[in-house]
Design a protein around this motif. Structure first.
Motif, mmCIF file in Angstrom:
data_model
loop_
_atom_site.group_PDB
_atom_site.id
_atom_site.type_symbol
_atom_site.label_atom_id
_atom_site.label_comp_id
_atom_site.label_asym_id
_atom_site.label_seq_id
_atom_site.Cartn_x
_atom_site.Cartn_y
_atom_site.Cartn_z
ATOM 1 N N SER A 1 0.820 -1.214 0.000
ATOM 2 C CA SER A 1 0.000 0.000 0.000
ATOM 3 C C SER A 1 0.853 1.263 0.000
ATOM 4 O O SER A 1 0.360 2.359 -0.285
ATOM 5 C CB SER A 1 -0.923 0.027 1.228
ATOM 6 N N LEU A 2 2.148 1.118 0.286
ATOM 7 C CA LEU A 2 3.032 2.280 0.330
ATOM 8 C C LEU A 2 3.374 2.753 -1.080
ATOM 9 O O LEU A 2 3.711 1.947 -1.949
ATOM 10 C CB LEU A 2 4.319 1.941 1.086
ATOM 11 N N GLY A 3 3.293 4.052 -1.276
ATOM 12 C CA GLY A 3 3.676 4.630 -2.558
ATOM 13 C C GLY A 3 4.920 5.483 -2.458
ATOM 14 O O GLY A 3 5.688 5.605 -3.412
ATOM 15 N N ILE A 4 5.126 6.085 -1.279
ATOM 16 C CA ILE A 4 6.264 6.977 -1.044
ATOM 17 C C ILE A 4 6.898 6.626 0.291
ATOM 18 O O ILE A 4 6.213 6.463 1.295
ATOM 19 C CB ILE A 4 5.816 8.454 -1.029
ATOM 20 N N VAL A 5 8.237 6.536 0.297
ATOM 21 C CA VAL A 5 8.981 6.232 1.519
ATOM 22 C C VAL A 5 10.192 7.154 1.598
ATOM 23 O O VAL A 5 10.840 7.439 0.586
ATOM 24 C CB VAL A 5 9.437 4.761 1.538
ATOM 25 N N SER A 6 10.494 7.603 2.806
ATOM 26 C CA SER A 6 11.693 8.405 3.045
ATOM 27 C C SER A 6 12.470 7.819 4.202
ATOM 28 O O SER A 6 11.865 7.326 5.171
ATOM 29 C CB SER A 6 11.307 9.850 3.373
ATOM 30 N N PRO A 7 13.794 7.845 4.150
ATOM 31 C CA PRO A 7 14.568 7.496 5.344
ATOM 32 C C PRO A 7 14.448 8.625 6.366
ATOM 33 O O PRO A 7 14.033 9.731 6.031
ATOM 34 C CB PRO A 7 16.002 7.390 4.813
ATOM 35 N N HIS A 8 14.803 8.357 7.619
ATOM 36 C CA HIS A 8 14.903 9.425 8.604
ATOM 37 C C HIS A 8 15.981 10.408 8.143
ATOM 38 O O HIS A 8 17.051 9.997 7.688
ATOM 39 C CB HIS A 8 15.303 8.861 9.968
ATOM 40 N N LEU A 9 15.727 11.697 8.273
ATOM 41 C CA LEU A 9 16.733 12.711 7.950
ATOM 42 C C LEU A 9 17.370 13.201 9.240
ATOM 43 O O LEU A 9 16.680 13.580 10.185
ATOM 44 C CB LEU A 9 16.098 13.880 7.199
ATOM 45 N N LEU A 10 18.693 13.181 9.267
ATOM 46 C CA LEU A 10 19.441 13.610 10.430
ATOM 47 C C LEU A 10 20.190 14.903 10.140
ATOM 48 O O LEU A 10 20.612 15.152 9.006
ATOM 49 C CB LEU A 10 20.460 12.539 10.842
ATOM 50 N N LEU A 11 20.372 15.718 11.157
ATOM 51 C CA LEU A 11 21.230 16.886 11.069
ATOM 52 C C LEU A 11 22.683 16.439 11.258
ATOM 53 O O LEU A 11 22.935 15.320 11.721
ATOM 54 C CB LEU A 11 20.835 17.903 12.137
ATOM 55 N N PRO A 12 23.641 17.286 10.891
ATOM 56 C CA PRO A 12 25.048 16.878 11.009
ATOM 57 C C PRO A 12 25.455 16.438 12.420
ATOM 58 O O PRO A 12 26.381 15.633 12.568
ATOM 59 C CB PRO A 12 25.810 18.147 10.596
ATOM 60 N N ASP A 13 24.763 16.937 13.462
ATOM 61 C CA ASP A 13 25.106 16.541 14.831
ATOM 62 C C ASP A 13 24.463 15.215 15.241
ATOM 63 O O ASP A 13 24.609 14.758 16.376
ATOM 64 C CB ASP A 13 24.730 17.635 15.830
ATOM 65 N N GLY A 14 23.716 14.586 14.300
ATOM 66 C CA GLY A 14 23.102 13.295 14.576
ATOM 67 C C GLY A 14 21.677 13.365 15.085
ATOM 68 O O GLY A 14 21.023 12.326 15.224
ATOM 69 N N SER A 15 21.177 14.562 15.359
ATOM 70 C CA SER A 15 19.794 14.706 15.815
ATOM 71 C C SER A 15 18.845 14.655 14.625
ATOM 72 O O SER A 15 19.238 14.900 13.476
ATOM 73 C CB SER A 15 19.610 16.027 16.572
ATOM 74 N N TYR A 16 17.571 14.345 14.909
ATOM 75 C CA TYR A 16 16.592 14.255 13.835
ATOM 76 C C TYR A 16 16.222 15.639 13.307
ATOM 77 O O TYR A 16 16.064 16.584 14.074
ATOM 78 C CB TYR A 16 15.320 13.547 14.317
ATOM 79 N N GLN A 17 16.087 15.739 12.000
ATOM 80 C CA GLN A 17 15.631 16.989 11.389
ATOM 81 C C GLN A 17 14.132 17.145 11.644
ATOM 82 O O GLN A 17 13.337 16.283 11.269
ATOM 83 C CB GLN A 17 15.917 16.978 9.884
ATOM 84 N N GLN A 18 13.748 18.238 12.286
ATOM 85 C CA GLN A 18 12.376 18.405 12.742
ATOM 86 C C GLN A 18 11.372 18.552 11.605
ATOM 87 O O GLN A 18 10.232 18.125 11.707
ATOM 88 C CB GLN A 18 12.287 19.619 13.674
ATOM 89 N N ALA A 19 11.764 19.204 10.522
ATOM 90 C CA ALA A 19 10.818 19.483 9.438
ATOM 91 C C ALA A 19 10.929 18.477 8.297
ATOM 92 O O ALA A 19 10.669 18.800 7.143
ATOM 93 C CB ALA A 19 11.043 20.897 8.905
ATOM 94 N N ALA A 20 11.301 17.243 8.612
ATOM 95 C CA ALA A 20 11.521 16.239 7.579
ATOM 96 C C ALA A 20 10.243 15.516 7.172
ATOM 97 O O ALA A 20 10.198 14.850 6.147
ATOM 98 C CB ALA A 20 12.548 15.216 8.043
ATOM 99 N N PHE A 21 9.186 15.624 7.993
ATOM 100 C CA PHE A 21 7.899 15.007 7.692
ATOM 101 C C PHE A 21 6.867 15.654 8.603
ATOM 102 O O PHE A 21 7.214 16.412 9.513
ATOM 103 C CB PHE A 21 7.935 13.488 7.922
ATOM 104 N N GLY A 22 5.592 15.365 8.360
ATOM 105 C CA GLY A 22 4.587 15.951 9.241
ATOM 106 C C GLY A 22 3.170 15.766 8.752
ATOM 107 O O GLY A 22 2.887 14.955 7.877
#
Length: 277
Positions: free
Chosen positions: A115-136
């Motif tokens: 059922s999946l049509g679109i998939v993204s990996p987790h996006l990380l910032l250079p310091d290893g933290s998650y990018q906040q605006a990567a999905f929503g």
């Protein structure tokens, strides 16, 4: 062929080379390269020697499109998709660093849940933290007015993914059949909101959108366009078009009115900054 990776270069030749080197190393490690992986690079009229440099270094390892003008994110990505042969199209920003096995992990997720049509990996910032605006969640006027936080997004039990409304176009993998059904990116978006629009249309066509929880990549962020009032204008132009397209002219007009004081504030700030220089 399994994968077509599509990368736009705009005055970021070294970042693009770093991204390509990581991608080819990953492809060779998993035996995707060359039979199951093609790489398409679109130069959006950089005018800085990027085309010549990329051609000299990679030759026939990449399919290189050299535009005579900047077609924006959506327009250039559509060019790449038009010549792509892979079953899965992976739209990837040049300012990303690949170390994890993003291709295999995203592919496994697609095969696990049709059922999946679109998939993204987790996006990380250079310091290893998650990018906040990567999905929503999809933006709504009420949320913007009252600055409401997005609802908590929970992983589907035992699924390996997080079901979301939209994912960033920075690292977006889509089934070829889904991309064709959606008729590609909406080129009316020069930059910003084109990924949210694509995901919204995917949901409307019964294609689910997800973040793969087992893999990630680093996104350096904003390397091809420096922060400025001009950049903010491009953002708001796309935001206006998105609301007009999906919520109607009334909400789009109201959004402009509510945003006006902030625009005036930014304008005054830039004038003061320029005067002090």
């Amino acid at each position: 062929m399994l994968f077509s990776v599509i990368i736009i270069n705009y005055k970021t030749p070294q970042l693009t080379e770093n991204c390509l080197d990581g991608l080819f190393a990953l492809g060779e490690k998993n035996s995707f390269w060359p039979n199951d992986l093609e790489v398409i690079v679109i130069d959006n009229n950089s005018g800085d020697g990027s085309v010549e440099g990329l051609q000299a270094k990679y030759g026939k390892k990449i399919k290189l499109i050299a535009n005579q003008k900047n077609l924006g994110f959506a327009g250039a990505n559509n060019q790449g998709a038009a010549i792509a042969q892979g079953d899965f199209l992976f739209f990837l920003n040049s300012d990303t660093i690949i170390s994890a096995d993003v291709l295999s992990d995203c592919l496994q997720l697609f095969r696990q849940d049709e059922s999946l049509g679109i998939v993204s990996p987790h996006l990380l910032l250079p310091d290893g933290s998650y990018q906040q605006a990567a999905f929503g969640n999809f933006p709504k006027l009420k949320k913007l007015i009252f600055k409401r936080q997005q609802k908590n997004l929970e992983p589907k039990p035992d699924s390996g993914y997080l079901a979301v409304d939209w994912v960033s176009g920075c690292a977006l993998m889509i089934k070829r059949e889904a991309f064709a059904a959606l008729k590609g990116w909406d080129k009316q978006f020069f930059l910003y909101f084109e990924d949210i629009d694509l995901c919204r249309r995917a949901w409307q066509q019964q294609y689910r959108v997800a973040v793969c929880l087992s893999t990630s990549l680093v996104h350096l962020g904003g390397q091809s366009l420096a922060p400025s009032l001009a950049k903010r204008r491009v953002y708001y132009r796309s935001q206006d078009y998105y609301f007009r397209k999906h919520h109607g002219r009334t909400q789009a007009a109201l959004l402009k009115i509510l945003r006006l004081p902030y625009i005036i504030f930014l304008f005054c700030q830039e004038k003061i900054r320029n005067f002090s220089l």
